[in-house]
Scaffold this motif. Structure first.
Motif, PDB file in Angstrom:
ATOM      1  N   LEU A  42       0.829  -1.211   0.000  1.00 34.06           N
ATOM      2  CA  LEU A  42       0.000   0.000   0.000  1.00 34.06           C
ATOM      3  C   LEU A  42       0.858   1.254   0.000  1.00 34.06           C
ATOM      4  O   LEU A  42       0.611   2.183  -0.762  1.00 34.06           O
ATOM      5  N   ASP A  43       1.831   1.277   0.880  1.00 30.14           N
ATOM      6  CA  ASP A  43       2.693   2.453   1.034  1.00 30.14           C
ATOM      7  C   ASP A  43       4.091   2.106   0.545  1.00 30.14           C
ATOM      8  O   ASP A  43       4.842   1.417   1.218  1.00 30.14           O
ATOM      9  N   PHE A  44       4.418   2.591  -0.633  1.00 30.31           N
ATOM     10  CA  PHE A  44       5.703   2.329  -1.265  1.00 30.31           C
ATOM     11  C   PHE A  44       6.171   3.622  -1.933  1.00 30.31           C
ATOM     12  O   PHE A  44       5.372   4.551  -2.117  1.00 30.31           O
ATOM     13  N   PRO A  45       7.430   3.730  -2.274  1.00 33.73           N
ATOM     14  CA  PRO A  45       7.918   4.966  -2.902  1.00 33.73           C
ATOM     15  C   PRO A  45       7.118   5.308  -4.165  1.00 33.73           C
ATOM     16  O   PRO A  45       6.942   4.472  -5.045  1.00 33.73           O
ATOM     17  N   GLY A  46       6.584   6.512  -4.195  1.00 37.50           N
ATOM     18  CA  GLY A  46       5.816   6.969  -5.348  1.00 37.50           C
ATOM     19  C   GLY A  46       4.358   6.545  -5.348  1.00 37.50           C
ATOM     20  O   GLY A  46       3.654   6.780  -6.331  1.00 37.50           O
ATOM     21  N   ALA A  47       3.892   5.927  -4.245  1.00 33.46           N
ATOM     22  CA  ALA A  47       2.490   5.498  -4.191  1.00 33.46           C
ATOM     23  C   ALA A  47       1.566   6.690  -4.402  1.00 33.46           C
ATOM     24  O   ALA A  47       1.737   7.738  -3.785  1.00 33.46           O
ATOM     25  N   SER A  48       0.599   6.522  -5.299  1.00 30.94           N
ATOM     26  CA  SER A  48      -0.340   7.593  -5.618  1.00 30.94           C
ATOM     27  C   SER A  48      -1.714   6.978  -5.852  1.00 30.94           C
ATOM     28  O   SER A  48      -1.942   6.324  -6.879  1.00 30.94           O
ATOM     29  N   TYR A  49      -2.604   7.158  -4.887  1.00 30.23           N
ATOM     30  CA  TYR A  49      -3.944   6.598  -4.991  1.00 30.23           C
ATOM     31  C   TYR A  49      -4.955   7.695  -5.301  1.00 30.23           C
ATOM     32  O   TYR A  49      -4.886   8.792  -4.755  1.00 30.23           O
ATOM     33  N   GLU A  50      -5.877   7.389  -6.186  1.00 26.38           N
ATOM     34  CA  GLU A  50      -7.017   8.264  -6.431  1.00 26.38           C
ATOM     35  C   GLU A  50      -8.227   7.530  -5.879  1.00 26.38           C
ATOM     36  O   GLU A  50      -8.652   6.506  -6.427  1.00 26.38           O
ATOM     37  N   GLU A  51      -8.732   8.026  -4.749  1.00 30.80           N
ATOM     38  CA  GLU A  51      -9.845   7.360  -4.100  1.00 30.80           C
ATOM     39  C   GLU A  51     -11.164   7.803  -4.723  1.00 30.80           C
ATOM     40  O   GLU A  51     -11.411   8.988  -4.928  1.00 30.80           O
ATOM     41  N   LEU A  52     -11.991   6.824  -5.037  1.00 29.49           N
ATOM     42  CA  LEU A  52     -13.291   7.055  -5.654  1.00 29.49           C
ATOM     43  C   LEU A  52     -14.388   6.724  -4.652  1.00 29.49           C
ATOM     44  O   LEU A  52     -14.187   5.911  -3.755  1.00 29.49           O
ATOM     45  N   THR A  53     -15.532   7.343  -4.824  1.00 35.17           N
ATOM     46  CA  THR A  53     -16.680   7.057  -3.968  1.00 35.17           C
ATOM     47  C   THR A  53     -17.825   6.580  -4.836  1.00 35.17           C
ATOM     48  O   THR A  53     -18.383   7.344  -5.618  1.00 35.17           O
ATOM     49  N   GLY A  54     -18.137   5.297  -4.730  1.00 40.38           N
ATOM     50  CA  GLY A  54     -19.259   4.748  -5.482  1.00 40.38           C
ATOM     51  C   GLY A  54     -19.006   4.696  -6.976  1.00 40.38           C
ATOM     52  O   GLY A  54     -17.876   4.678  -7.449  1.00 40.38           O
ATOM     53  N   GLU A  55     -20.115   4.687  -7.722  1.00 39.52           N
ATOM     54  CA  GLU A  55     -20.028   4.593  -9.178  1.00 39.52           C
ATOM     55  C   GLU A  55     -19.416   5.860  -9.757  1.00 39.52           C
ATOM     56  O   GLU A  55     -19.793   6.968  -9.404  1.00 39.52           O
ATOM     57  N   THR A  56     -18.451   5.695 -10.645  1.00 36.45           N
ATOM     58  CA  THR A  56     -17.728   6.819 -11.223  1.00 36.45           C
ATOM     59  C   THR A  56     -17.421   6.541 -12.685  1.00 36.45           C
ATOM     60  O   THR A  56     -17.000   5.443 -13.030  1.00 36.45           O
ATOM     61  N   LYS A  57     -17.616   7.531 -13.530  1.00 36.28           N
ATOM     62  CA  LYS A  57     -17.209   7.432 -14.936  1.00 36.28           C
ATOM     63  C   LYS A  57     -15.796   8.004 -15.014  1.00 36.28           C
ATOM     64  O   LYS A  57     -15.574   9.173 -14.717  1.00 36.28           O
ATOM     65  N   ILE A  58     -14.819   7.163 -15.384  1.00 29.30           N
ATOM     66  CA  ILE A  58     -13.430   7.625 -15.384  1.00 29.30           C
ATOM     67  C   ILE A  58     -12.950   8.057 -16.767  1.00 29.30           C
ATOM     68  O   ILE A  58     -12.040   8.858 -16.878  1.00 29.30           O
ATOM     69  N   TRP A  59     -13.525   7.498 -17.814  1.00 31.29           N
ATOM     70  CA  TRP A  59     -13.244   7.882 -19.201  1.00 31.29           C
ATOM     71  C   TRP A  59     -14.520   7.618 -19.986  1.00 31.29           C
ATOM     72  O   TRP A  59     -15.392   6.877 -19.522  1.00 31.29           O
ATOM     73  N   PRO A  60     -14.665   8.154 -21.169  1.00 33.16           N
ATOM     74  CA  PRO A  60     -15.865   7.855 -21.965  1.00 33.16           C
ATOM     75  C   PRO A  60     -16.037   6.348 -22.138  1.00 33.16           C
ATOM     76  O   PRO A  60     -15.118   5.650 -22.568  1.00 33.16           O
ATOM     77  N   GLY A  61     -17.193   5.850 -21.726  1.00 31.30           N
ATOM     78  CA  GLY A  61     -17.490   4.425 -21.853  1.00 31.30           C
ATOM     79  C   GLY A  61     -16.895   3.541 -20.789  1.00 31.30           C
ATOM     80  O   GLY A  61     -17.090   2.334 -20.817  1.00 31.30           O
ATOM     81  N   VAL A  62     -16.165   4.107 -19.832  1.00 32.42           N
ATOM     82  CA  VAL A  62     -15.542   3.291 -18.777  1.00 32.42           C
ATOM     83  C   VAL A  62     -16.039   3.775 -17.425  1.00 32.42           C
ATOM     84  O   VAL A  62     -15.807   4.913 -17.033  1.00 32.42           O
ATOM     85  N   HIS A  63     -16.733   2.888 -16.718  1.00 30.64           N
ATOM     86  CA  HIS A  63     -17.300   3.197 -15.414  1.00 30.64           C
ATOM     87  C   HIS A  63     -16.673   2.299 -14.361  1.00 30.64           C
ATOM     88  O   HIS A  63     -16.351   1.150 -14.629  1.00 30.64           O
ATOM     89  N   ILE A  64     -16.528   2.837 -13.172  1.00 31.47           N
ATOM     90  CA  ILE A  64     -16.152   2.041 -12.008  1.00 31.47           C
ATOM     91  C   ILE A  64     -17.453   1.836 -11.242  1.00 31.47           C
ATOM     92  O   ILE A  64     -18.142   2.796 -10.912  1.00 31.47           O
ATOM     93  N   ILE A  65     -17.790   0.581 -10.973  1.00 34.73           N
ATOM     94  CA  ILE A  65     -19.050   0.268 -10.305  1.00 34.73           C
ATOM     95  C   ILE A  65     -18.763  -0.588  -9.074  1.00 34.73           C
ATOM     96  O   ILE A  65     -18.105  -1.625  -9.180  1.00 34.73           O
ATOM     97  N   PRO A  66     -19.248  -0.156  -7.906  1.00 34.30           N
ATOM     98  CA  PRO A  66     -19.112  -1.013  -6.727  1.00 34.30           C
ATOM     99  C   PRO A  66     -19.793  -2.354  -7.001  1.00 34.30           C
ATOM    100  O   PRO A  66     -20.898  -2.396  -7.557  1.00 34.30           O
ATOM    101  N   SER A  67     -19.137  -3.428  -6.665  1.00 30.07           N
ATOM    102  CA  SER A  67     -19.685  -4.767  -6.910  1.00 30.07           C
ATOM    103  C   SER A  67     -19.338  -5.652  -5.726  1.00 30.07           C
ATOM    104  O   SER A  67     -18.429  -6.467  -5.791  1.00 30.07           O
ATOM    105  N   VAL A  68     -20.060  -5.441  -4.662  1.00 34.01           N
ATOM    106  CA  VAL A  68     -19.819  -6.182  -3.423  1.00 34.01           C
ATOM    107  C   VAL A  68     -19.831  -7.680  -3.722  1.00 34.01           C
ATOM    108  O   VAL A  68     -20.715  -8.176  -4.400  1.00 34.01           O
TER     109      VAL A  68
END
Length: 105
Positions: A42-68
């Motif tokens: 998780l924590d390593f040199p250069g670690a860079s996280y972009e935290e998302l909340t719920g469903e998110t469109k990250i690029w045209p046609g590409v969605h991040i969907i919570p899927s428990v």
């Protein structure tokens, strides 16, 4: 994008130093709460996280969907790839629910 942060899914993250890694905020908090994965993944040199909340469109046609499924905060990435639609999921257990969700996108 990490579907979740168990060591077998985020083990290559240290090779991505300086590259933003997409992860659900709930998953990030859970992983950092201890007894979940290896801290050095998780924590390593250069670690860079972009935290998302719920469903998110990250690029045209590409969605991040919570899927428990495997974890309480797993995510999947349905994408429109020409035709038909495709799903990248870290867990087969979530596939049926995602197919239903994809039909509404």
């Amino acid at each position: 994008m990490n579907c979740h942060l168990h060591f077998d899914h985020c083990g290559g993250n240290p090779l991505l130093g300086g590259t933003p890694i997409l992860v659900q905020d709930v998953e990030s908090a859970t992983a950092r709460g201890g007894d979940y994965t290896f801290e050095e993944l998780l924590d390593f040199p250069g670690a860079s996280y972009e935290e998302l909340t719920g469903e998110t469109k990250i690029w045209p046609g590409v969605h991040i969907i919570p899927s428990v499924g495997w974890t309480a905060s797993s995510t999947s990435t349905p994408a429109v790839c020409f035709s038909p639609r495709a799903v990248r999921s870290g867990s087969r257990r979530t596939a049926d629910a995602l197919v239903s969700r994809l039909r509404r996108l």
